[in-house]
Design a protein around this motif. Structure first.
Motif, short mmCIF file in Angstrom:
data_model
loop_
_atom_site.label_atom_id
_atom_site.label_comp_id
_atom_site.label_asym_id
_atom_site.label_seq_id
_atom_site.Cartn_x
_atom_site.Cartn_y
_atom_site.Cartn_z
N PHE A 125 0.86 -1.12 -0.07
CA PHE A 125 -0.09 0.05 -0.06
C PHE A 125 1.01 1.16 -0.06
O PHE A 125 0.48 2.09 -0.70
CB PHE A 125 -0.88 0.05 1.06
CG PHE A 125 -2.02 -0.98 1.05
CD1 PHE A 125 -2.86 -0.62 0.08
CD2 PHE A 125 -2.22 -2.10 1.87
CE1 PHE A 125 -4.16 -1.79 -0.06
CE2 PHE A 125 -3.49 -2.92 1.73
CZ PHE A 125 -4.31 -2.61 0.86
N GLN B 196 1.81 2.35 -3.39
CA GLN B 196 0.80 3.06 -4.16
C GLN B 196 0.83 4.49 -3.81
O GLN B 196 0.45 5.34 -4.49
CB GLN B 196 -0.28 2.13 -4.01
CG GLN B 196 -0.40 0.90 -4.58
CD GLN B 196 0.01 0.89 -5.95
OE1 GLN B 196 1.13 0.62 -6.45
NE2 GLN B 196 -0.81 1.46 -7.04
N GLU C 259 -8.20 4.13 -7.93
CA GLU C 259 -9.02 3.57 -6.78
C GLU C 259 -9.39 2.02 -7.27
O GLU C 259 -9.90 1.62 -6.29
CB GLU C 259 -10.30 4.50 -6.93
CG GLU C 259 -10.88 4.45 -8.12
CD GLU C 259 -10.46 5.60 -9.13
OE1 GLU C 259 -11.16 5.64 -10.15
OE2 GLU C 259 -9.39 6.08 -8.97
N TRP D 13 -5.14 -0.30 -5.63
CA TRP D 13 -4.38 0.08 -4.41
C TRP D 13 -3.52 -0.92 -4.07
O TRP D 13 -2.39 -0.70 -3.37
CB TRP D 13 -5.59 0.15 -3.25
CG TRP D 13 -6.44 1.49 -3.41
CD1 TRP D 13 -7.78 1.38 -3.16
CD2 TRP D 13 -6.18 2.71 -3.59
NE1 TRP D 13 -8.47 2.40 -3.54
CE2 TRP D 13 -7.22 3.37 -3.78
CE3 TRP D 13 -4.96 3.38 -3.80
CZ2 TRP D 13 -7.52 4.58 -4.11
CZ3 TRP D 13 -5.09 4.68 -4.04
CH2 TRP D 13 -6.27 5.49 -3.92
N TRP E 170 -3.14 0.05 5.46
CA TRP E 170 -3.16 1.01 4.39
C TRP E 170 -3.29 2.43 5.11
O TRP E 170 -3.62 3.43 4.30
CB TRP E 170 -4.48 0.91 3.52
CG TRP E 170 -5.85 0.92 4.27
CD1 TRP E 170 -6.62 2.02 4.66
CD2 TRP E 170 -6.46 -0.26 4.61
NE1 TRP E 170 -7.53 1.28 5.34
CE2 TRP E 170 -7.74 0.03 5.14
CE3 TRP E 170 -6.27 -1.67 4.30
CZ2 TRP E 170 -8.72 -0.95 5.56
CZ3 TRP E 170 -7.30 -2.67 4.70
CH2 TRP E 170 -8.20 -2.25 5.40
N LEU F 138 -2.22 5.61 2.76
CA LEU F 138 -3.05 6.11 1.78
C LEU F 138 -3.83 6.97 2.46
O LEU F 138 -4.27 7.87 1.92
CB LEU F 138 -3.72 4.91 1.04
CG LEU F 138 -3.11 3.71 0.26
CD1 LEU F 138 -3.85 2.79 -0.29
CD2 LEU F 138 -2.57 4.87 -1.06
N THR F 139 -4.60 6.59 3.75
CA THR F 139 -5.45 7.33 4.27
C THR F 139 -4.86 8.54 4.76
O THR F 139 -5.61 9.56 4.80
CB THR F 139 -5.93 6.63 5.70
OG1 THR F 139 -4.86 6.26 6.53
CG2 THR F 139 -6.74 5.69 5.19
N GLU G 165 -11.41 5.67 3.57
CA GLU G 165 -11.06 4.36 3.94
C GLU G 165 -11.97 3.59 3.13
O GLU G 165 -11.53 2.43 2.95
CB GLU G 165 -11.20 4.21 5.35
CG GLU G 165 -10.63 2.96 6.04
CD GLU G 165 -10.55 2.89 7.43
OE1 GLU G 165 -10.46 1.64 8.16
OE2 GLU G 165 -10.28 3.92 8.13
N SER H 262 -13.12 3.91 0.32
CA SER H 262 -12.48 3.42 -1.06
C SER H 262 -11.70 2.23 -1.23
O SER H 262 -11.90 1.30 -2.02
CB SER H 262 -11.78 4.72 -1.71
OG SER H 262 -11.14 4.36 -2.98
N ILE H 263 -10.87 2.01 -0.14
CA ILE H 263 -9.84 0.92 -0.27
C ILE H 263 -10.62 -0.07 0.27
O ILE H 263 -10.47 -1.18 -0.51
CB ILE H 263 -8.71 1.50 1.10
CG1 ILE H 263 -8.08 2.74 0.46
CG2 ILE H 263 -7.67 0.17 1.08
CD1 ILE H 263 -7.02 3.01 1.68
N GLN H 264 -11.54 -0.10 1.47
CA GLN H 264 -12.38 -1.18 1.62
C GLN H 264 -13.30 -1.82 0.36
O GLN H 264 -13.13 -3.02 0.33
CB GLN H 264 -13.09 -1.01 2.85
CG GLN H 264 -12.16 -0.69 4.14
CD GLN H 264 -13.12 -0.35 5.13
OE1 GLN H 264 -14.47 0.52 4.96
NE2 GLN H 264 -12.76 -0.49 6.42
N TYR I 191 -12.59 -1.59 -2.64
CA TYR I 191 -11.76 -2.17 -3.72
C TYR I 191 -11.29 -3.53 -3.11
O TYR I 191 -11.49 -4.52 -4.02
CB TYR I 191 -10.58 -1.49 -3.68
CG TYR I 191 -9.13 -2.17 -4.38
CD1 TYR I 191 -8.99 -2.29 -5.59
CD2 TYR I 191 -8.21 -2.40 -3.40
CE1 TYR I 191 -8.04 -3.08 -6.09
CE2 TYR I 191 -7.06 -3.27 -4.01
CZ TYR I 191 -6.90 -3.66 -5.28
OH TYR I 191 -5.88 -4.09 -5.82
#
Length: 780
Positions: free
Chosen positions: A138, A141, A158, A161, A545, A548-549, A555, A557-559, A561
């Protein structure tokens, strides 16, 4: 009155000739019957499994339908201009099904394919690295988002990730020397200071070695000339190039060798007979070739270019009977054509039967090329003999002129010299023992190695280009590969992976340059399902991650994905190959077989140690090692031995026939002519360093027939010695002319055939003439 003196039979035969000619013309207009496919010369391998047969077809398609082109120059812009020109020229030519050069991908389709392949295609090492260190994945990225020089994924951020998009792209490119230049849209290879542009061309499905497009070689030569003017270096490789060149050489040789052989033959006959009427002997030649082609096409569906080259060289043999017949006409004061025809036909008919027995034996051999040539030769000999018997006497009511006295004197001198040599060898014995010693020494040194590479002319120029392309692309296709069979896809991939680990060891030991297998592309369903569970573990820990946050990425968006990745449907082998990214692996999957199992092949490159690969095979476990070159060479050895056995059997049949007609003592004497001629020919091959190929063996079948013909002809006591001498000399000279010309062919198989027949006929002539009694100056 014999049937051949009745005009009705001549008219019926002329009608048959017309019907055969019309039928052959119509058949040829419907479909081109000339075959140039090298593989069609080889037998069908009925003992192989369905998977092995399909694998062979796939490998042949890879090597024969596809062509690779590399371009380079002192200027990148000049190279790209040349690449554009070549791609357009070849695509517009209609010769190729597709020419791939500049790549303009459909981004939406590419993204969709990468998304559905994310779990299935990523290698196990890459996946384990991510799962063991997810925070690092992560973080990469996150860095890519703020670093303008970082490698970008084809997928939006998006949707990627974990960076799986780049891994899939690298997996698809196989991480080889070929790379996609995103600025130009072309595939490139860096070779030190030189950058090559790569193009691929694929011939239509029915093309390749089986059906070479007529304009292929001309297009290649024209392209080379244009690029040379532009000072752009070009390399090309593909099996179709060799096939196109051999087709061109074969057609050209068939034309000029036939014209040269026919021209020299009839020039000699015109000088000896001093009459234009001798040109009527062209008629049995034309009829023989016509019936030979028609019989081959009717029974085989096509005629191979090598069969045609060999068949058109039979003109000397087709002239044997009419020359035996006419020889007496240039010696005798009062020539009786029907009486001479009757004596010559009786002797020739016996030798023709023996010849046809030899050709019938060849039909048992498993090689289609030998079967085709036997059919052509038998049909040509029979039809030419019938024409000479039924129709030719109409054109020769008289021979018009006797042979020149000097020519007759030269013939008598030569005949008497041979007879004196025979007498010396019989009386003093040591010359005879010396000849036997030389013969035995030659036979002991004989090279009986047979190789498919001896069959065709492989241009050194194209071989060098293919080898250089293999080095640059690190893919040198070999005639060896593995075929795998299993009960299901997962078991198939497991076997492929286990085999790949062993192959990787051989690569490290430099016994193999590389290999390509399905497990390098797709993972088993069980592993894909395990990866879905791995994603669930990632979702349970938001600390993974954090990088990224911190950049403001939501968050959820990552979840979302990861949840979408976890629910990603698994991909079967067939599904994973159904896209442009998998082009390099699509030919490896053979699918479901009739026995319910699935199969795949593992292609190999740069094989240097076959024995090590053979040890990896396990036929009981569905792992087969295929070595086409070795299998073919073993087949050639078996066929050669079989042909020799058939030849010996034909000798046994011949001695029975000869003993029935002439008695055992004279029969053995007559049989000694072709037998010794064949042995002397083998000794010549040994001392000259020529390998004894299958085509040379087939030439010896023809030598047996010719030698028997000469031996029987000289035994006709009703004819004067000079008549028999002239008949054998004329027939042997015309035959040696046509086959000696074949000995200079650029195609090794044809050259081997021509040499064996030319030398065999020479020795047959010497040995047959040695059976004659001494002739006086008047030839009696």
């Amino acid at each position: 009155m014999p049937f051949y003196r009745k005009p009705i039979w001549a008219w019926l035969y002329l009608l048959l000739i017309l019907c055969v000619a019309v039928a052959l013309l119509c058949s040829w207009l419907q479909q081109n019957r000339l075959d140039t496919d090298l593989t069609s010369l080889l037998p069908a391998e009925g003992q192989n499994t369905q998977a092995q047969q399909l694998a062979k077809v796939r490998m042949n398609q890879r090597m024969n339908r596809d062509m690779v082109v590399l371009l380079s120059s002192d200027s990148p812009d000049k190279t790209l201009v040349a690449a554009h020109m070549l791609q357009k020229k070849w695509q517009d030519s209609g010769v190729f099904e597709a020419v791939t050069g500049k790549i303009e991908p459909d981004v939406a389709a590419l993204q969709a394919n990468i998304q559905r392949l994310r779990l299935a295609v990523v290698s196990e090492n890459s996946w384990r690295h991510i799962m063991n260190q997810p925070r690092e994945a992560f973080a990469r990225q996150a860095q890519a988002l703020v670093n303008p020089f970082a490698e970008r994924s084809v997928l939006p951020a998006e949707q990627d990730w974990l960076g799986l998009g780049n891994i899939v792209m690298h997996q698809a490119s196989q991480d080889g020397p070929v790379f996609y230049n995103i600025q130009t849209g072309w595939l490139n290879i860096d070779d030190g200071d030189t950058t090559w542009v790569l193009l691929r061309a694929r011939l239509p499905e029915k093309a390749g070695l089986i059906n070479i497009p007529d304009g292929l070689l001309a297009l290649i030569e024209d392209t080379q000339a244009i690029l040379a003017q532009q000072k752009v270096q070009v390399l090309m490789a593909g099996g179709a190039i060799f096939a196109a060149e051999n087709k061109s050489i074969g057609e050209r040789e068939s034309q000029y060798m036939s014209i040269l052989g026919m021209g020299l033959t009839f020039l000699l006959l015109l000088l000896l007979f001093r009459s234009l009427r001798i040109l009527y002997l062209l008629l049995p030649l034309v009829v023989g070739v016509l019936f030979g082609m028609a019989a081959t096409v009717a029974l085989c569906g096509h005629i191979h270019i090598l069969t045609l080259v060999v068949g058109t060289s039979l003109m000397g043999v087709l002239l044997d009977f009419p020359l035996h017949w006419l020889a007496s006409g240039v010696i005798q004061q009062q020539w009786q054509r029907w009486q001479a025809l009757h004596m010559a036909s009786k002797a020739f008919l016996l030798s023709l039967i023996i010849t046809l027995l030899g050709y019938a034996a060849l039909l048992i051999t498993p090689l289609p090329i030998l079967q085709q040539t036997a059919i052509f030769s038998a049909a040509a000999l029979i039809s030419a003999f019938l024409f000479s018997l039924l129709c030719l006497p109409v054109f020769f009511t008289t021979t018009q002129a006797r042979i020149h006295p000097r020519a007759l004197h030269a013939m008598l001198v030569l005949g008497n010299m041979i007879i004196r040599c025979r007498q010396v060898m019989v009386q003093k014995r040591w010359p005879f023992l010396l000849v036997l010693l030389l013969l035995a020494g030659g036979l002991f040194r004989l090279d009986t190695h047979d190789d498919i590479r001896q069959w065709v002319n492989l241009s050194p120029e194209w071989l060098a280009q293919a080898q250089k392309i293999g080095v640059l692309t690190q893919t040198m296709p070999a005639g060896q590969y593995f075929v795998l069979q299993a009960d299901n896809d997962d078991e198939l991939l497991t076997k492929s992976h286990a085999l790949g680990q062993s192959l990787q060891t051989l690569v490290a030991q430099k016994q193999l340059t590389g290999f390509q297998s399905l497990d390098q592309w797709i993972t088993p369903l069980s592993i894909q399902k395990q990866r879905q569970q791995d994603i669930g573990h990632l979702l349970a820990n938001a600390d993974n991650w954090q990088d990224l946050t911190r950049l403001g990425i939501a968050e959820h968006s990552i979840q979302d994905y990861l949840s979408g990745l976890q629910q990603q449907p698994v991909q079967t082998i067939s599904q994973s190959l159904d896209n442009d990214l998998a082009t390099a692996w699509q030919d490896l999957y053979l699918g479901k077989m009739a026995n319910g199992q699935v199969a795949a092949l593992v292609s190999l490159s740069g094989v240097s140690h076959v024995a090590a690969l053979q040890k990896l095979a396990d036929n009981n476990n569905g792992i087969y090692f295929v070595n086409d070159l070795q299998a073919l060479n073993q087949l050639f050895t078996h066929t050669r031995n079989q042909a020799i056995a058939l030849k010996a059997a034909s000798y046994l049949l011949a001695i029975v026939l000869l003993a029935y007609v002439f008695g055992w003592r004279k029969g053995w004497l007559l049989l000694a002519v072709p037998v010794l001629s064949s042995l002397f020919c083998l000794a010549i091959f040994a001392y000259a360093g020529w390998p004894l190929s299958l085509f040379a063996i087939f030439g010896l079948f023809l030598v047996t027939a010719i030698g028997m013909d000469y031996a029987i002809y000289v035994s006709i006591s009703q004819m004067a010695v000079a008549e028999r001498l002239a008949g054998v000399l004329l027939a042997a000279t015309t035959t040696m002319i046509s086959f000696a010309i074949l000995g200079f062919s650029a195609t090794p198989a044809i050259a081997s055939f021509g040499r064996s027949v030319a030398f065999g006929v020479f020795f047959s002539m010497i040995l047959a003439l040695a059976l004659l009694p001494r002739a006086n100056n008047k030839g009696m």
